[in-house]
Design a protein around this motif. Structure first.
Motif, PDB file in Angstrom:
ATOM      1  N   LYS A 225      10.915 -10.926  -7.044  1.00  0.00           N
ATOM      2  CA  LYS A 225      11.673 -11.545  -5.962  1.00  0.00           C
ATOM      3  C   LYS A 225      12.881 -10.664  -5.623  1.00  0.00           C
ATOM      4  O   LYS A 225      14.013 -10.929  -6.025  1.00  0.00           O
ATOM      5  CB  LYS A 225      12.123 -12.942  -6.367  1.00  0.00           C
ATOM      6  CG  LYS A 225      10.960 -13.879  -6.655  1.00  0.00           C
ATOM      7  CD  LYS A 225      11.439 -15.254  -7.064  1.00  0.00           C
ATOM      8  CE  LYS A 225      10.272 -16.173  -7.358  1.00  0.00           C
ATOM      9  NZ  LYS A 225      10.725 -17.514  -7.781  1.00  0.00           N
ATOM     10  N   ASP A 226      12.612  -9.604  -4.885  1.00  0.00           N
ATOM     11  CA  ASP A 226      13.665  -8.650  -4.576  1.00  0.00           C
ATOM     12  C   ASP A 226      14.129  -8.736  -3.127  1.00  0.00           C
ATOM     13  O   ASP A 226      14.905  -7.919  -2.672  1.00  0.00           O
ATOM     14  CB  ASP A 226      13.185  -7.225  -4.877  1.00  0.00           C
ATOM     15  CG  ASP A 226      11.908  -6.872  -4.111  1.00  0.00           C
ATOM     16  OD1 ASP A 226      11.375  -7.757  -3.410  1.00  0.00           O
ATOM     17  OD2 ASP A 226      11.467  -5.715  -4.211  1.00  0.00           O
ATOM     18  N   ASP A 227      13.648  -9.713  -2.412  1.00  0.00           N
ATOM     19  CA  ASP A 227      14.003  -9.835  -0.999  1.00  0.00           C
ATOM     20  C   ASP A 227      14.788 -11.122  -0.793  1.00  0.00           C
ATOM     21  O   ASP A 227      14.241 -12.205  -0.751  1.00  0.00           O
ATOM     22  CB  ASP A 227      12.734  -9.842  -0.135  1.00  0.00           C
ATOM     23  CG  ASP A 227      13.064  -9.684   1.339  1.00  0.00           C
ATOM     24  OD1 ASP A 227      14.221  -9.935   1.707  1.00  0.00           O
ATOM     25  OD2 ASP A 227      12.171  -9.305   2.109  1.00  0.00           O
TER      26      ASP A 227
ATOM     27  N   ARG B  29      10.257 -16.870   0.298  1.00  0.00           N
ATOM     28  CA  ARG B  29       9.035 -16.649  -0.476  1.00  0.00           C
ATOM     29  C   ARG B  29       8.440 -15.294  -0.119  1.00  0.00           C
ATOM     30  O   ARG B  29       8.737 -14.732   0.932  1.00  0.00           O
ATOM     31  CB  ARG B  29       7.993 -17.725  -0.180  1.00  0.00           C
ATOM     32  CG  ARG B  29       8.520 -19.122  -0.199  1.00  0.00           C
ATOM     33  CD  ARG B  29       7.595 -20.069   0.547  1.00  0.00           C
ATOM     34  NE  ARG B  29       8.270 -21.339   0.738  1.00  0.00           N
ATOM     35  CZ  ARG B  29       9.105 -21.594   1.742  1.00  0.00           C
ATOM     36  NH1 ARG B  29       9.346 -20.677   2.647  1.00  0.00           N
ATOM     37  NH2 ARG B  29       9.702 -22.757   1.843  1.00  0.00           N
ATOM     38  N   SER B  30       7.547 -14.828  -0.981  1.00  0.00           N
ATOM     39  CA  SER B  30       6.887 -13.557  -0.675  1.00  0.00           C
ATOM     40  C   SER B  30       5.490 -13.533  -1.288  1.00  0.00           C
ATOM     41  O   SER B  30       5.235 -14.140  -2.323  1.00  0.00           O
ATOM     42  CB  SER B  30       7.717 -12.374  -1.177  1.00  0.00           C
ATOM     43  OG  SER B  30       7.954 -12.496  -2.562  1.00  0.00           O
TER      44      SER B  30
ATOM     45  N   LYS C 175       0.151 -22.157   3.904  1.00  0.00           N
ATOM     46  CA  LYS C 175       0.738 -22.473   2.594  1.00  0.00           C
ATOM     47  C   LYS C 175       2.252 -22.607   2.660  1.00  0.00           C
ATOM     48  O   LYS C 175       2.842 -23.448   1.988  1.00  0.00           O
ATOM     49  CB  LYS C 175       0.358 -21.395   1.567  1.00  0.00           C
ATOM     50  CG  LYS C 175      -1.052 -21.518   1.038  1.00  0.00           C
ATOM     51  CD  LYS C 175      -1.348 -20.405   0.064  1.00  0.00           C
ATOM     52  CE  LYS C 175      -0.560 -20.524  -1.219  1.00  0.00           C
ATOM     53  NZ  LYS C 175      -1.053 -21.570  -2.116  1.00  0.00           N
ATOM     54  N   GLU C 176       2.892 -21.767   3.431  1.00  0.00           N
ATOM     55  CA  GLU C 176       4.352 -21.749   3.506  1.00  0.00           C
ATOM     56  C   GLU C 176       4.745 -22.072   4.940  1.00  0.00           C
ATOM     57  O   GLU C 176       4.921 -21.184   5.764  1.00  0.00           O
ATOM     58  CB  GLU C 176       4.897 -20.381   3.095  1.00  0.00           C
ATOM     59  CG  GLU C 176       4.365 -19.875   1.774  1.00  0.00           C
ATOM     60  CD  GLU C 176       4.895 -20.662   0.587  1.00  0.00           C
ATOM     61  OE1 GLU C 176       5.820 -21.475   0.773  1.00  0.00           O
ATOM     62  OE2 GLU C 176       4.384 -20.458  -0.526  1.00  0.00           O
ATOM     63  N   TYR C 177       4.862 -23.348   5.237  1.00  0.00           N
ATOM     64  CA  TYR C 177       5.004 -23.759   6.628  1.00  0.00           C
ATOM     65  C   TYR C 177       6.453 -23.946   7.060  1.00  0.00           C
ATOM     66  O   TYR C 177       6.728 -24.317   8.188  1.00  0.00           O
ATOM     67  CB  TYR C 177       4.220 -25.051   6.881  1.00  0.00           C
ATOM     68  CG  TYR C 177       4.766 -26.267   6.176  1.00  0.00           C
ATOM     69  CD1 TYR C 177       5.488 -27.226   6.871  1.00  0.00           C
ATOM     70  CD2 TYR C 177       4.567 -26.449   4.815  1.00  0.00           C
ATOM     71  CE1 TYR C 177       5.985 -28.342   6.232  1.00  0.00           C
ATOM     72  CE2 TYR C 177       5.067 -27.553   4.164  1.00  0.00           C
ATOM     73  CZ  TYR C 177       5.763 -28.496   4.878  1.00  0.00           C
ATOM     74  OH  TYR C 177       6.263 -29.594   4.238  1.00  0.00           O
TER      75      TYR C 177
ATOM     76  N   THR D 242      10.872 -18.628   6.269  1.00  0.00           N
ATOM     77  CA  THR D 242      10.245 -17.325   6.491  1.00  0.00           C
ATOM     78  C   THR D 242       9.603 -16.838   5.204  1.00  0.00           C
ATOM     79  O   THR D 242      10.012 -17.205   4.105  1.00  0.00           O
ATOM     80  CB  THR D 242      11.279 -16.286   6.957  1.00  0.00           C
ATOM     81  OG1 THR D 242      12.322 -16.192   5.982  1.00  0.00           O
ATOM     82  CG2 THR D 242      11.867 -16.667   8.308  1.00  0.00           C
ATOM     83  N   THR D 243       8.611 -16.005   5.347  1.00  0.00           N
ATOM     84  CA  THR D 243       7.895 -15.466   4.194  1.00  0.00           C
ATOM     85  C   THR D 243       7.707 -13.969   4.377  1.00  0.00           C
ATOM     86  O   THR D 243       7.368 -13.514   5.478  1.00  0.00           O
ATOM     87  CB  THR D 243       6.517 -16.128   4.037  1.00  0.00           C
ATOM     88  OG1 THR D 243       6.687 -17.540   3.875  1.00  0.00           O
ATOM     89  CG2 THR D 243       5.783 -15.586   2.821  1.00  0.00           C
ATOM     90  N   ALA D 244       7.915 -13.207   3.313  1.00  0.00           N
ATOM     91  CA  ALA D 244       7.701 -11.765   3.345  1.00  0.00           C
ATOM     92  C   ALA D 244       6.307 -11.454   2.811  1.00  0.00           C
ATOM     93  O   ALA D 244       5.908 -11.965   1.756  1.00  0.00           O
ATOM     94  CB  ALA D 244       8.759 -11.049   2.516  1.00  0.00           C
ATOM     95  N   LEU D 245       5.583 -10.641   3.539  1.00  0.00           N
ATOM     96  CA  LEU D 245       4.240 -10.233   3.139  1.00  0.00           C
ATOM     97  C   LEU D 245       4.271  -8.732   2.850  1.00  0.00           C
ATOM     98  O   LEU D 245       4.661  -7.933   3.720  1.00  0.00           O
ATOM     99  CB  LEU D 245       3.248 -10.559   4.265  1.00  0.00           C
ATOM    100  CG  LEU D 245       1.762 -10.498   3.951  1.00  0.00           C
ATOM    101  CD1 LEU D 245       1.430 -11.373   2.749  1.00  0.00           C
ATOM    102  CD2 LEU D 245       0.953 -10.953   5.154  1.00  0.00           C
ATOM    103  N   TYR D 246       3.904  -8.343   1.634  1.00  0.00           N
ATOM    104  CA  TYR D 246       3.980  -6.948   1.205  1.00  0.00           C
ATOM    105  C   TYR D 246       2.586  -6.349   1.055  1.00  0.00           C
ATOM    106  O   TYR D 246       1.608  -7.053   0.761  1.00  0.00           O
ATOM    107  CB  TYR D 246       4.696  -6.843  -0.144  1.00  0.00           C
ATOM    108  CG  TYR D 246       6.168  -7.187  -0.100  1.00  0.00           C
ATOM    109  CD1 TYR D 246       7.122  -6.181   0.035  1.00  0.00           C
ATOM    110  CD2 TYR D 246       6.601  -8.503  -0.197  1.00  0.00           C
ATOM    111  CE1 TYR D 246       8.477  -6.485   0.063  1.00  0.00           C
ATOM    112  CE2 TYR D 246       7.957  -8.820  -0.161  1.00  0.00           C
ATOM    113  CZ  TYR D 246       8.891  -7.798  -0.031  1.00  0.00           C
ATOM    114  OH  TYR D 246      10.229  -8.103   0.010  1.00  0.00           O
ATOM    115  N   ALA D 247       2.539  -5.012   1.221  1.00  0.00           N
ATOM    116  CA  ALA D 247       1.300  -4.280   0.985  1.00  0.00           C
ATOM    117  C   ALA D 247       1.660  -2.893   0.467  1.00  0.00           C
ATOM    118  O   ALA D 247       2.647  -2.294   0.920  1.00  0.00           O
ATOM    119  CB  ALA D 247       0.477  -4.168   2.260  1.00  0.00           C
TER     120      ALA D 247
END
Length: 622
Positions: free
Chosen positions: A529-531, A536-537, A569-571, A574-579
């Motif tokens: 959890k670095d953001d 959530r992420s 899922k996270e309604y 904001t949510t961070a999506l990483y790749a």
């Protein structure tokens, strides 16, 4: 016809008596219209006693009054009050959140309870009660005798229970009105006339007999009724599944998910025993003893050898009417077609969030609080949806089930997911959650994507080898009761790995070539959890597309599926999506940049640079 002489009828009558006992000593099991609920209990008891008297089963002089019920122990009173309070709270919230929309309430194994009548006292509610023939026959007579339901449609079964045949399905259909339930003079005014096509008074109560262990019996009953599966429906089970057996439970749940809860806003809720066997030694000991007694009750009447009866402690350990734990119960329910939010929580942790504090404060002299808390460790509240497609569905679930953690309830969601690729020229290209039979193809596809880099970049070979041993492994390793390892392969190991980590895994299937797997993607919750800018992420894993299908929208199709999953899922917030991807994979790096992912840095892994990309998803509720 014999009345209250079969074990199932006696069980139903015992439950009715226990609920009357609880209300007699001050418990208010329903928070709204409780006086009405208590009145219905009294009327039902009186009507059943009248039927027993007329049949010669009970002599009147043996009863102090028609409403007399033997006082139950305080622990029993509190337990039954808690059961009714939990379910009635969720039913009320379900009715309320649909804002005067028409809804169905289906109570399976209804017995002689009056919760269905309480539900029917609300506007725009259609009640369907289901039980075995013996219970329905007596309940029908009691409803007629007490004038609680005004007959709108009678089957040709005669006026007496003796005239009924076990082949009858719908025993009673009619109209219920709480304001006139005790006013016989007004019955004619509210009795439906089937021959009058202009009669706009609609029936809102149906009593059906069916064998819950026989799906064809249920199908026949529902097909002969006015039930409409397109209407939002809540199906309620109060300590019913435990009596059916695991095989029958799965068949029943599969039928409910496919035929009864078809509306996306429909919900299945249950209050059932679940043998979790966790906690400290005291909780474990009480749970084992309680389920040993429960198992003996279920086996009562069965032909058992003495040596089998002596092994009751073993049956307690193996007691799992639905599942052997909360997680196992959720997995079984999902496998039966409930693919939206599914949760199973102990009542000990759910009661407070359901605002049942009025049950915890006993209105009678009570010194068994420790026993009640131990008892609450033995039961769970269960809730399940068939799908989760929009914010309205999510909000309704949150309102009806405040005890549920959305993160837990969404774990494993998407098992039955399948959609057609909109960029495909035909319907032969679909995306689906991974199944057991697709696992080996996924492993081969992933390995072949990187094998040309193995010689130059040993770290890539190591990464692929590690993936095939961990998240892309086909083995499920579980620890048994003796501490040993059991390897199971009948379930989908890849799916279970990703769902256990809060995510999912999908594949793209080309049905033109015998279900050829041409792409895949996985997603899990991000552990680092670095953001601080997001609540959530999540992290994307194993995004792979077959060389022959690149540049045709397959990768975009997979990525959009993962993003849609996060949206569900996270309604909120904001949510961070990483790749992450090797820098040498130029096409992959360009792909993420083209789909609004920002380059946020890189790390060195051996002689290879690994780049990380991030996309912030703003949820539609904000």
């Amino acid at each position: 016809m014999e009345l209250v002489t079969t074990p199932v009828a006696k069980t139903a009558l015992d439950a009715l008596n226990a609920k009357i006992s609880a209300t007699n000593f001050g418990y208010q099991p329903v928070q709204r219209r409780c006086d009405l609920y208590v009145h219905f209990l009294s009327k039902m008891k009186q009507a059943i006693l009248l039927e027993q008297q007329s049949s010669g089963v009970v002599q009147v002089e043996r009863q102090r009054s028609y409403g007399y019920v033997k006082r139950q122990p305080p622990l029993v009173n509190a337990g039954y009050a808690l059961r009714v309070a939990s379910l009635s709270k969720m039913i009320f919230e379900f009715i309320h959140c649909h804002n005067k929309q028409e809804v169905n309430v289906v109570l399976i194994g209804c017995g002689f309870d009056v919760l269905g009548l309480w539900c029917a006292s609300y506007d725009n509610v259609n009640v369907y009660e289901i039980d075995c023939f013996q219970n329905c026959a007596l309940k029908r007579q009691a409803l007629i005798t007490s004038n609680l339901v005004f007959s709108g449609k009678e089957r040709s079964v005669g006026d007496a229970a003796d005239d009924m045949n076990d082949d009858e399905d719908i025993l009673f259909e009619g109209y219920f009105n709480c304001h006139l339930a005790d006013n016989p003079q007004e019955i004619a005014k509210y009795t439906l006339d089937p021959s009058n096509k202009n009669d706009d008074r609609t029936q809102n109560y149906t009593l059906m007999s069916a064998d819950l262990r026989c799906i064809s019996s249920l199908q026949k009953a529902f097909s002969n009724s006015s039930f409409n599966a397109n209407t939002p429906t809540i199906v309620v089970s109060e300590l019913v599944l435990a009596y059916l057996g695991s095989g029958s439970v799965r068949e029943l749940l599969s039928y409910l998910s496919s035929k009864i809860c078809r509306n996306e806003q429909s919900l299945f809720v249950a209050y059932e025993p679940v043998s979790t066997m966790d906690g400290n030694a005291v909780i474990k000991g009480y749970t084992q003893d309680y389920f040993g007694q429960f198992s003996s009750k279920l086996n009562k009447g069965n032909a058992m050898k003495k040596e089998e009866q002596k092994s009751s402690s073993l049956s307690a350990c193996q007691f799992e009417p639905i599942g052997r734990s909360s997680l196992h119960t959720i997995d079984i329910i999902r496998s039966c077609g409930f693919d939206g939010f599914v949760d199973c929580k102990k009542i000990i942790s759910s009661a407070q969030k359901l605002n049942l504090s009025h049950i915890n404060i006993s209105p009678e002299l009570f010194d068994e609080y420790a026993a009640l808390r131990l008892h609450m460790h033995c039961y769970c509240i269960i809730a399940a949806q068939i799908s989760c497609i929009d914010n309205a569905t999510i909000n309704n679930f949150v309102q009806v089930c405040p005890w549920s953690d959305i993160a837990d309830a969404s774990c494993g969601m998407g098992r039955l997911f399948e959609r057609i690729n909109p960029s495909s020229p035909s319907d032969n290209m679909t995306i689906s959650s991974i199944r057991n039979q697709y696992q080996e193809q996924v492993r081969v596809l992933f390995g072949n994507t990187y094998n040309h880099l193995f010689d130059q970049y040993p770290s890539v070979k190591k990464m692929v080898k590690n993936a095939l041993k961990t998240d892309l492994s086909t083995r499920i390793i579980e620890i048994n009761d003796d501490g040993g390892k059991m390897v199971k392969s009948e379930r989908c190991a890849i799916w279970e790995h990703y769902t256990r980590n809060g995510g999912a895994f999908w594949v793209v299937i080309d049905k033109t070539y015998d279900d050829r797997i041409v792409g895949c993607i996985g997603i899990t919750k991000r552990l680092i959890k670095d953001d601080k800018s997001t609540s959530r992420s999540y992290e994307i894993h194993r995004l792979t597309v077959h060389p022959d299908y690149r540049g045709k929208g397959t990768g975009k199709f997979l990525l959009q599926t993962a993003e849609d999953f996060v949206q569900l899922k996270e309604y909120i917030g904001t949510t961070a999506l990483y790749a992450t991807t090797p820098e040498i994979m130029e096409a992959a790096n360009s792909f993420y940049l083209a789909h609004s992912y920002e380059d946020i840095g890189s790390v060195q892994l051996g002689n290879m640079n690994i780049k990380t990309y991030r996309k912030i998803i703003v949820h539609s509720n904000e």
